[in-house]
Motif scaffolding. Structure first.
Motif, mmCIF file in Angstrom:
data_model
loop_
_atom_site.group_PDB
_atom_site.id
_atom_site.type_symbol
_atom_site.label_atom_id
_atom_site.label_comp_id
_atom_site.label_asym_id
_atom_site.label_seq_id
_atom_site.Cartn_x
_atom_site.Cartn_y
_atom_site.Cartn_z
ATOM 1 N N PRO A 143 -9.160 3.940 -1.447
ATOM 2 C CA PRO A 143 -10.349 4.386 -0.713
ATOM 3 C C PRO A 143 -10.039 4.917 0.684
ATOM 4 C CG PRO A 143 -10.775 2.301 -1.823
ATOM 5 C CD PRO A 143 -9.311 2.590 -1.983
ATOM 6 N N LEU A 144 -9.064 4.287 1.379
ATOM 7 C CA LEU A 144 -8.719 4.763 2.718
ATOM 8 C C LEU A 144 -8.097 6.154 2.650
ATOM 9 C CD1 LEU A 144 -8.478 4.246 5.738
ATOM 10 C CD2 LEU A 144 -6.300 3.091 5.313
ATOM 11 N N TYR A 153 -5.633 -2.443 -3.075
ATOM 12 C CA TYR A 153 -7.003 -2.035 -3.364
ATOM 13 C C TYR A 153 -7.594 -1.169 -2.258
ATOM 14 C CZ TYR A 153 -6.872 -5.521 -7.092
ATOM 15 O OH TYR A 153 -6.543 -6.236 -8.202
ATOM 16 N N ALA A 154 -7.189 -1.422 -1.002
ATOM 17 C CA ALA A 154 -7.758 -0.665 0.113
ATOM 18 C C ALA A 154 -7.089 0.689 0.290
ATOM 19 C CB ALA A 154 -7.641 -1.471 1.406
ATOM 20 N N ALA A 155 -5.867 0.849 -0.207
ATOM 21 C CA ALA A 155 -5.119 2.075 0.049
ATOM 22 C C ALA A 155 -5.812 3.303 -0.540
ATOM 23 C CB ALA A 155 -3.705 1.945 -0.514
ATOM 24 N N CYS A 168 -0.695 2.108 8.171
ATOM 25 C CA CYS A 168 0.213 1.077 7.660
ATOM 26 C C CYS A 168 1.385 0.855 8.610
ATOM 27 C CB CYS A 168 0.728 1.466 6.277
ATOM 28 S SG CYS A 168 -0.506 1.316 4.960
ATOM 29 N N VAL A 209 -4.968 -6.868 -1.417
ATOM 30 C CA VAL A 209 -5.896 -6.171 -0.517
ATOM 31 C C VAL A 209 -5.307 -4.822 -0.100
ATOM 32 C CG1 VAL A 209 -7.082 -6.294 1.704
ATOM 33 C CG2 VAL A 209 -6.837 -8.358 0.309
ATOM 34 N N GLY A 210 -4.002 -4.837 0.228
ATOM 35 C CA GLY A 210 -3.361 -3.580 0.597
ATOM 36 C C GLY A 210 -3.425 -2.551 -0.514
ATOM 37 N N ALA A 263 -3.620 7.203 6.330
ATOM 38 C CA ALA A 263 -3.475 5.840 5.826
ATOM 39 C C ALA A 263 -2.051 5.331 6.019
ATOM 40 C CB ALA A 263 -3.866 5.790 4.357
ATOM 41 N N ALA A 314 0.830 -1.205 0.000
ATOM 42 C CA ALA A 314 0.000 0.000 0.000
ATOM 43 C C ALA A 314 0.865 1.255 0.000
ATOM 44 C CB ALA A 314 -0.929 -0.011 1.214
#
Length: 421
Positions: A380-381, A376-378, A394, A373-374, A390, A252
């Motif tokens: 939006p977060l 893809y989530a980075a 991490c 996941v890291g 964010a 991320a």
């Protein structure tokens, strides 16, 4: 762990035997990895520019091609481990290099001719990912077939120094090559590097045959046996679980949050490039340092060496001066390769040779499982809370996962004459 993982290590540097650089098999393997990784440095930049340079290509199609390259590495690495424990590993390494060469040659040809349907690009990218899935578990296990047990730490360090230097050089030159002659020729260079790597590996001659693999069951039973070997060692599954979270956080940071944070700062892309370069230089220094380390408790030292990975995330999130972030990135690179050398050496010493590729494949699978996941989530977060928040999250993930790993007795006690439980 990308990582790649003891009975007690020697307390002093080995003396007497000639330098590994005089060992023909090791020299061939070392040059093969250096040349291939140099080519991969070109491909990391060239593939994206090759796809985006085609008429009418969208960012979504680029994501599809890159996903088709990345997903097989995760989905088929367990199969690669089973195969590598069944066949001569040197031959499998050469076959994987030839497969990668064919895939990148096809990508280069389509790019240079301009006839490049997205489906064909995605198909060849999938083949390239499969080649990596076959190569990685076999590579971990072939080193102890070539190098004496007492010199595994030195061998892993030398291999990593060559690969890290090659990747740094490849990344530095790739932009120049792409801008001067185009992405297609850069991809062709990568294909040639894989071909050269296959030729070098084909020259390796294993002097001591691998112990025979017990049992003759199906691939599924082999996979289950590999899982039992993996799960029976607390230090092994705990550290892989730790790195499931660490790799997700680092992915991320390096893939999304670091560039995003730097892009909004005064230094822009140049500042982020400096951070990345400092970490790459740190990995070279870290491998050189690790070659001299002989810790009595290698997993304890390796896990402790993970904490600095949180430092660049923390400083970026706190808007620290660039020089502090660069210094932290260098330290993270040093400590990351100390971990990598100790981890690879521990795997090679503690796991039976007949199961080493399968156990290594579970290491690869577990370590990479949350990386998508890291990534893809980075985004939006960062959009919801800010890239700085964010990044601090991490850093928390790295610290908490590493502290939790230290709670395991198997991690703290492995070595110094103790078992590997």
């Amino acid at each position: 762990m990308n990582g790649s993982s003891l009975r007690s290590l020697p307390s002093a540097a080995p003396t007497g035997p000639p330098s590994l650089l005089r060992d023909r098999n090791f020299v061939l393997l070392s040059w093969a990895r250096t040349v291939s990784v140099l080519g991969n440095g070109f491909a990391r930049v060239a593939l994206s520019f090759a796809v985006l340079g085609l008429p009418g290509t969208t960012p979504g199609e680029l994501s599809l091609v890159l996903a088709c390259q990345a997903l097989p590495q995760l989905l088929f690495v367990l199969v690669g481990g089973v195969i590598a424990d069944r066949v001569p590993r040197v031959r499998l390494l050469a076959a994987a290099e030839l497969t990668g060469a064919a895939a990148y040659a096809g990508l280069a040809a389509m790019t240079l001719t301009g006839h490049a349907p997205v489906a064909a690009l995605a198909g060849l990218a999938t083949v390239a990912g499969l080649a990596t899935a076959l190569f990685a578990p076999a590579m971990t296990a072939v080193v102890p077939e070539i190098v004496p047990a007492g010199r595994l730490t030195e061998a892993n360090a030398v291999l990593r120094m060559g690969m890290n230097t090659a990747m740094l050089l490849g990344l530095a030159l790739s932009g120049v090559v792409v801008s001067l002659v185009g992405a297609g020729w850069a991809l062709a260079i990568n294909a040639l590097s894989f071909l050269a790597g296959a030729g070098l590996i084909a020259g390796i001659r294993i002097r001591t045959p691998r112990p025979p693999r017990t049992g003759g069951g199906s691939g599924w039973s082999d996979m289950r046996d590999g899982w039992r070997e993996f799960a029976s060692r607390q230090w092994l599954w705990v550290v892989v679980l730790q790195y499931t979270f660490v790799v997700a956080a680092v992915s991320a940071e390096t893939g999304v949050l670091g560039p995003l944070m730097s892009g909004h700062g005064p230094g822009g892309a140049r500042a982020w490039s400096t951070v990345v370069a400092a970490q790459a230089v740190g990995t070279i220094a870290g491998a050189a340092l690790a070659a001299r380390l002989r810790p009595r408790r290698p997993m304890l030292v390796a896990v402790l060496a993970t904490f600095p990975a949180a430092a660049p995330m923390l400083l970026l999130g706190l808007h620290a001066p660039l020089w502090q972030t660069v210094a932290a990135a260098f330290l993270a690179g040093v400590s990351g390769d100390v971990f990598g050398v100790l981890w690879a050496t521990t795997l090679q010493r503690e796991v039976p040779a007949a199961a080493l590729s399968r156990v290594s494949s579970y290491d690869w699978f577990g370590s990479l499982a949350f990386a998508p996941v890291g990534l893809y989530a980075a985004g939006p977060l960062a959009a919801a809370a800010g890239a700085d928040v964010a990044l601090l999250a991490c850093a928390d993930v790295v610290v908490l996962a590493t502290a939790a790993a230290l709670l395991a007795p198997g991690v703290r006690r492995l070595g110094a004459g103790r078992g590997g439980g």
